[in-house]
Scaffold this motif. Structure first.
Motif, PDB file in Angstrom:
ATOM      1  N   TYR A   1       0.822  -0.848   0.045  1.00  0.00           N
ATOM      2  CA  TYR A   1       0.294   0.208  -0.114  1.00  0.00           C
ATOM      3  C   TYR A   1       0.893   1.537  -0.204  1.00  0.00           C
ATOM      4  CZ  TYR A   1       0.818  -0.767   4.527  1.00  0.00           C
ATOM      5  OH  TYR A   1       2.002  -0.621   6.119  1.00  0.00           O
ATOM      6  N   THR A   2       2.170   1.134   0.199  1.00  0.00           N
ATOM      7  CA  THR A   2       3.072   2.268  -0.527  1.00  0.00           C
ATOM      8  C   THR A   2       3.596   2.565  -1.570  1.00  0.00           C
ATOM      9  OG1 THR A   2       5.410   0.860   0.496  1.00  0.00           O
ATOM     10  CG2 THR A   2       4.112   2.169   2.540  1.00  0.00           C
ATOM     11  N   VAL A   3       4.078   3.553  -1.831  1.00  0.00           N
ATOM     12  CA  VAL A   3       5.247   3.589  -3.454  1.00  0.00           C
ATOM     13  C   VAL A   3       5.925   2.631  -3.583  1.00  0.00           C
ATOM     14  CG1 VAL A   3       5.639   5.760  -4.437  1.00  0.00           C
ATOM     15  CG2 VAL A   3       3.986   5.391  -3.508  1.00  0.00           C
ATOM     16  N   GLU A   4       6.737   2.298  -2.588  1.00  0.00           N
ATOM     17  CA  GLU A   4       8.517   1.900  -2.598  1.00  0.00           C
ATOM     18  C   GLU A   4       7.484   0.769  -2.418  1.00  0.00           C
ATOM     19  OE1 GLU A   4       7.039   4.147   0.141  1.00  0.00           O
ATOM     20  OE2 GLU A   4       8.896   5.589  -0.313  1.00  0.00           O
ATOM     21  N   GLY A   5       6.677  -0.326  -2.356  1.00  0.00           N
ATOM     22  CA  GLY A   5       6.518  -1.384  -2.157  1.00  0.00           C
ATOM     23  C   GLY A   5       5.686  -1.303  -3.356  1.00  0.00           C
TER      24      GLY A   5
END
Length: 96
Positions: A42-46
């Motif tokens: 749910y994160t940009v990095e993920g």
């Protein structure tokens, strides 16, 4: 978040009897690491790490699987291009 001692021991237990210097064993250990890696989706990095994993696996494949990966990427890019095209045409219609 580096590798903890428990994770390294778990990999060593799964690779018992295999030559640690063998390239196939190293590739299998990397595969196990990718399969057990958990990251927030749910994160940009993920999301970016997921795209990186897809690109890495697409670069390792050959034949029909590579063709399918290229087709998926092409369809995604086509959708992005069409969305931008329609948005720009709507904006230009409203302005002029």
């Amino acid at each position: 978040m580096g590798d903890s001692k428990d994770e390294r021991e778990q990999f060593e237990e799964e690779l018992i009897g295999l030559d640690p210097h063998d390239p196939e064993t190293k590739a299998f250990a990397e595969h196990l690491d990718r399969m057990k890696r958990e990251r927030p989706g749910y994160t940009v990095e993920g999301y970016l790490e997921g795209v990186q994993d897809f690109a890495d696996s697409a670069n390792r494949t050959t034949g029909h699987q590579r063709l399918a990966a290229v087709l998926v990427v092409g369809l995604i890019l086509l959708g992005v291009i069409l969305t931008i095209w329609f948005a720009l045409s709507d904006i230009l219609t409203i302005i002029f």
